[in-house]
Write a protein that holds these residues in place. Structure first.
Motif, mmCIF file in Angstrom:
data_model
loop_
_atom_site.group_PDB
_atom_site.id
_atom_site.type_symbol
_atom_site.label_atom_id
_atom_site.label_comp_id
_atom_site.label_asym_id
_atom_site.label_seq_id
_atom_site.Cartn_x
_atom_site.Cartn_y
_atom_site.Cartn_z
ATOM 1 N N GLU A 123 0.824 -1.203 0.000
ATOM 2 C CA GLU A 123 0.000 0.000 0.000
ATOM 3 C C GLU A 123 0.860 1.257 0.000
ATOM 4 O OE1 GLU A 123 -2.690 -0.127 3.254
ATOM 5 O OE2 GLU A 123 -3.694 -1.970 2.580
ATOM 6 N N ALA A 124 1.967 1.247 0.735
ATOM 7 C CA ALA A 124 2.849 2.410 0.755
ATOM 8 C C ALA A 124 3.423 2.681 -0.627
ATOM 9 C CB ALA A 124 3.975 2.195 1.775
ATOM 10 N N TRP A 125 3.836 1.620 -1.337
ATOM 11 C CA TRP A 125 4.404 1.799 -2.676
ATOM 12 C C TRP A 125 3.346 2.298 -3.659
ATOM 13 C CZ3 TRP A 125 8.599 2.809 -5.053
ATOM 14 C CH2 TRP A 125 8.758 2.555 -6.416
ATOM 15 N N GLN A 126 2.136 1.817 -3.535
ATOM 16 C CA GLN A 126 1.061 2.288 -4.405
ATOM 17 C C GLN A 126 0.792 3.776 -4.200
ATOM 18 O OE1 GLN A 126 -1.966 -0.535 -3.209
ATOM 19 N NE2 GLN A 126 -1.754 -1.708 -5.110
ATOM 20 N N ARG A 127 0.808 4.229 -2.943
ATOM 21 C CA ARG A 127 0.604 5.654 -2.672
ATOM 22 C C ARG A 127 1.739 6.484 -3.269
ATOM 23 N NH1 ARG A 127 -0.403 3.812 2.829
ATOM 24 N NH2 ARG A 127 -2.660 3.693 3.238
ATOM 25 N N LEU A 128 2.955 6.005 -3.114
ATOM 26 C CA LEU A 128 4.102 6.751 -3.626
ATOM 27 C C LEU A 128 4.083 6.830 -5.151
ATOM 28 C CD1 LEU A 128 6.924 5.377 -1.289
ATOM 29 C CD2 LEU A 128 5.852 7.626 -1.200
ATOM 30 N N ARG A 129 3.755 5.736 -5.805
ATOM 31 C CA ARG A 129 3.772 5.718 -7.271
ATOM 32 C C ARG A 129 2.647 6.554 -7.870
ATOM 33 N NH1 ARG A 129 7.344 5.792 -10.073
ATOM 34 N NH2 ARG A 129 6.336 4.774 -11.838
ATOM 35 N N SER A 130 1.561 6.712 -7.143
ATOM 36 C CA SER A 130 0.441 7.484 -7.666
ATOM 37 C C SER A 130 0.531 8.971 -7.329
ATOM 38 C CB SER A 130 -0.884 6.934 -7.130
ATOM 39 O OG SER A 130 -0.939 7.043 -5.714
ATOM 40 N N ALA A 131 1.516 9.357 -6.529
ATOM 41 C CA ALA A 131 1.623 10.751 -6.083
ATOM 42 C C ALA A 131 2.303 11.610 -7.139
ATOM 43 C CB ALA A 131 2.405 10.824 -4.772
ATOM 44 N N MET A 132 1.816 12.833 -7.272
ATOM 45 C CA MET A 132 2.437 13.855 -8.110
ATOM 46 C C MET A 132 3.024 14.898 -7.163
ATOM 47 S SD MET A 132 1.833 12.889 -11.257
ATOM 48 C CE MET A 132 2.025 14.377 -12.230
ATOM 49 N N VAL A 133 4.335 15.004 -7.113
ATOM 50 C CA VAL A 133 5.012 15.864 -6.152
ATOM 51 C C VAL A 133 5.564 17.105 -6.846
ATOM 52 C CG1 VAL A 133 6.896 16.026 -4.482
ATOM 53 C CG2 VAL A 133 5.595 13.895 -4.705
ATOM 54 N N VAL A 134 5.355 18.243 -6.222
ATOM 55 C CA VAL A 134 5.878 19.510 -6.730
ATOM 56 C C VAL A 134 6.878 20.062 -5.718
ATOM 57 C CG1 VAL A 134 5.342 21.874 -7.427
ATOM 58 C CG2 VAL A 134 3.762 20.017 -7.993
ATOM 59 N N VAL A 135 8.083 20.352 -6.189
ATOM 60 C CA VAL A 135 9.128 20.958 -5.370
ATOM 61 C C VAL A 135 9.264 22.410 -5.777
ATOM 62 C CG1 VAL A 135 11.571 20.940 -4.753
ATOM 63 C CG2 VAL A 135 10.360 18.781 -5.109
ATOM 64 N N THR A 136 8.991 23.319 -4.848
ATOM 65 C CA THR A 136 9.129 24.746 -5.112
ATOM 66 C C THR A 136 10.305 25.281 -4.323
ATOM 67 O OG1 THR A 136 6.741 24.954 -5.418
ATOM 68 C CG2 THR A 136 7.972 26.986 -5.037
ATOM 69 N N GLY A 137 11.305 25.796 -5.035
ATOM 70 C CA GLY A 137 12.493 26.306 -4.372
ATOM 71 C C GLY A 137 13.606 26.500 -5.381
ATOM 72 N N GLU A 138 14.727 26.963 -4.891
ATOM 73 C CA GLU A 138 15.868 27.223 -5.755
ATOM 74 C C GLU A 138 17.156 26.826 -5.058
ATOM 75 O OE1 GLU A 138 15.578 31.369 -6.633
ATOM 76 O OE2 GLU A 138 14.117 31.094 -8.259
ATOM 77 N N GLY A 139 18.212 26.730 -5.822
ATOM 78 C CA GLY A 139 19.530 26.493 -5.269
ATOM 79 C C GLY A 139 19.742 25.068 -4.812
ATOM 80 N N ALA A 140 20.777 24.914 -3.974
ATOM 81 C CA ALA A 140 21.179 23.580 -3.528
ATOM 82 C C ALA A 140 20.107 22.911 -2.693
ATOM 83 C CB ALA A 140 22.484 23.685 -2.737
#
Length: 523
Positions: A123-140
């Protein structure tokens, strides 16, 4: 429905002992004694469990001897009790689920991690694979968070922006990093994590400027870890802090946890955060939460270089606290410092009993009464000890006025050269004089001004040796007085004006503090 296997979590390891074996997992461990044969039984059990067996096959064989059957029952029971076994699909061991579940392969390292920590790896892997993640930020900082999320197998989009904000479905994590410090707030809604990030950054007040690569990598990866756990339905990393000296599973921080990372030396640890936008019910000790050295809203109370005899002293910023023990002095200093965060004119306590006790004492302190003669308290060793500290050790030209306000209510006021140094209201003349005298002695010892008030309503930590048969009141006073506090407060209510609870706001109330407004003119 595909078949499942019961597997030993990869994080579980065992070690033979002289009389049995010791088995340890991520959060707990257990030891079994019963002879060296236990290790042989473990090896024969752990081998098949490493690959996985159908749940119905994990049972004691019918032809096993009584000793072996008992050992197997104990081992299997302990493995279940300590959550060291996990169910996975039969295809999991082949690196995929088959077309019925998904065509995506499960990376070996991710599969091993999920088997180690997830209640249900599938179930954890299914949640991770179906997630669309947005990273907002800059630099390192954003780059390291993005790399960590991609490594887990998530679908990640990188967008420019200030700070660092990770969003996956209904979960968000915010972080920040400067030249010498960084932080990661607890997962929550976008609005909540952004508000907490701003407040935490102000509290830390770290140096400005771009973070060094190593600190950015630590903070960015930690932020990604918290988001992955939130999205995958896994325990937050803050709950996985393991005490190496204890086999008791950790309960996690007493409040919402914020990871704080420092550069010199490089380290990171979770600290309790009293969020103004995500308040929680009081849990944990006031000292640990309100005076946390990184995120506490008041300075951490410490003895420092203050003199410690005859009264224990502690300072929280410029405020000094008093007590018979270091813990009592630190708590007193913390509360005096926290008054600057509370509304004006309120009485503040560490909990309901303490705050109400202080408020009721304040409400009756100006009432008229009858004089209590010195012989009613002077024979008490505790009262005499503290009065001698005032008049002999500190050589103050002090006098104490003791007045009975009710059948079981006594007030003591210490003055020197017409100035009120301290006062106390307690059930007995001896306790009233002892508290007032100790407060006056502490005032002189610390070199502070103003009237000092101490009382028996405060929560006192149990001292070492309190239960020893040869101890008495003089050994551990004032421990034990609070046991009769509720009955004493009934006597105070018969004399007192109204005391009304006051709202302190989410931060102080989440720390467990309580306040009352007091009318001091009696009735």
């Amino acid at each position: 429905m595909s078949a499942v296997l019961l597997r030993l979590r990869p994080i579980v390891h065992a070690t033979p002992t002289a009389t049995g074996l010791h088995v340890r997992g991520w959060r707990s461990s257990f030891t079994l004694d019963g002879g060296k044969g236990l290790w042989t039984i473990w090896e024969r059990l752990a081998g098949p469990l490493a690959d996985g067996v159908p749940p119905e096959q994990l049972a004691v064989p019918e032809n096993a001897s009584p000793a072996v059957a008992r050992a197997l029952e104990l081992l299997i029971g302990q493995l279940h009790e300590h959550d060291m076994l996990v169910e996975v699909p039969a295809q999991w061991s082949e690196g995929q689920w088959g077309e019925a579940q998904s065509g995506d392969d499960v990376p070996a390292d991710i599969a091993s991690w999920l088997e180690s920590v997830a209640p249900s790896p599938l179930e954890a892997w299914q949640r991770l694979r179906s997630a669309m993640v947005v990273v907002t930020g800059e630099g390192a900082l954003a780059a390291h968070a993005h790399r960590a999320l991609v490594a887990v197998g998530l679908d990640v989009t990188l967008r420019p922006g200030a700070g660092l904000l990770l969003v996956g479905g209904a979960h968000a994590v915010a972080a920040g990093c400067a030249a010498d410090a960084g932080f990661v707030v607890a997962p929550g809604s976008v609005a909540d994590v952004q508000a907490d990030a701003v407040a935490v950054a102000e509290r830390l007040a770290g140096a400005s400027g771009p973070p060094p690569e190593v600190l950015a990598a630590l903070v960015g990866s930690a932020a990604a870890h918290r988001l992955v756990c939130a999205v995958g339905g896994l325990p937050d990393p803050s709950t996985e802090v393991v005490d190496m000296w204890s086999d008791v599973p950790p309960t996690g921080p007493p409040h919402q946890a914020v990871l704080v990372a420092r550069l010199d030396p490089l380290h990171a640890e979770y600290h309790p955060w009293l969020s103004p936008v995500r308040p929680q019910e009081p849990n944990g000790t006031v000292l640990d939460v309100l005076g946390d050295r990184e995120l506490g809203p008041v300075p951490t109370p410490l003895p420092g270089e203050l003199p410690q005899l005859p009264v224990k002293l502690a300072a929280s910023g410029d405020v000094v606290g008093f007590g018979t023990t270091e813990h009592a002095a630190r708590l007193d200093a913390l509360l005096r410092s926290a008054r600057s965060l509370a509304p004006d004119g309120v009485v503040l306590g560490a909990d309901q009993v303490h705050a109400l006790g202080l408020a009721l004492r304040t409400a009756v302190r100006h009432l008229d009464g009858t004089t209590v003669e010195e012989d009613e308290w002077a024979a008490d060793p505790t009262a005499r000890r503290w009065w001698k500290a005032v008049t002999l050790r500190f050589a103050l030209p002090a006098v104490v006025e003791v007045t009975r306000l009710g059948p079981r209510v006594v007030r003591a006021v210490v003055r020197a050269d017409g100035e009120e140094l301290s006062w106390a209201v307690e059930a007995s003349p001896a306790d009233a004089v002892a508290f007032a005298a100790m407060a006056a002695a502490g005032r002189a010892q610390a070199g502070v001004t103003g009237t000092v008030v101490l009382c028996g309503a405060a929560p006192f930590a149990e001292p070492d040796g309190a239960a020893a048969p040869w101890t008495n009141r003089d050994w551990y006073w004032p421990y034990g007085l609070r046991d009769g506090e509720e009955a004493f407060q009934d006597d105070l209510r018969a004399l007192a004006a109204d005391v009304k609870p006051v709202h302190l706001g989410p931060v102080l109330e989440a720390a467990g503090l309580v306040a009352f407004a007091v009318q001091e003119d009696g009735r």
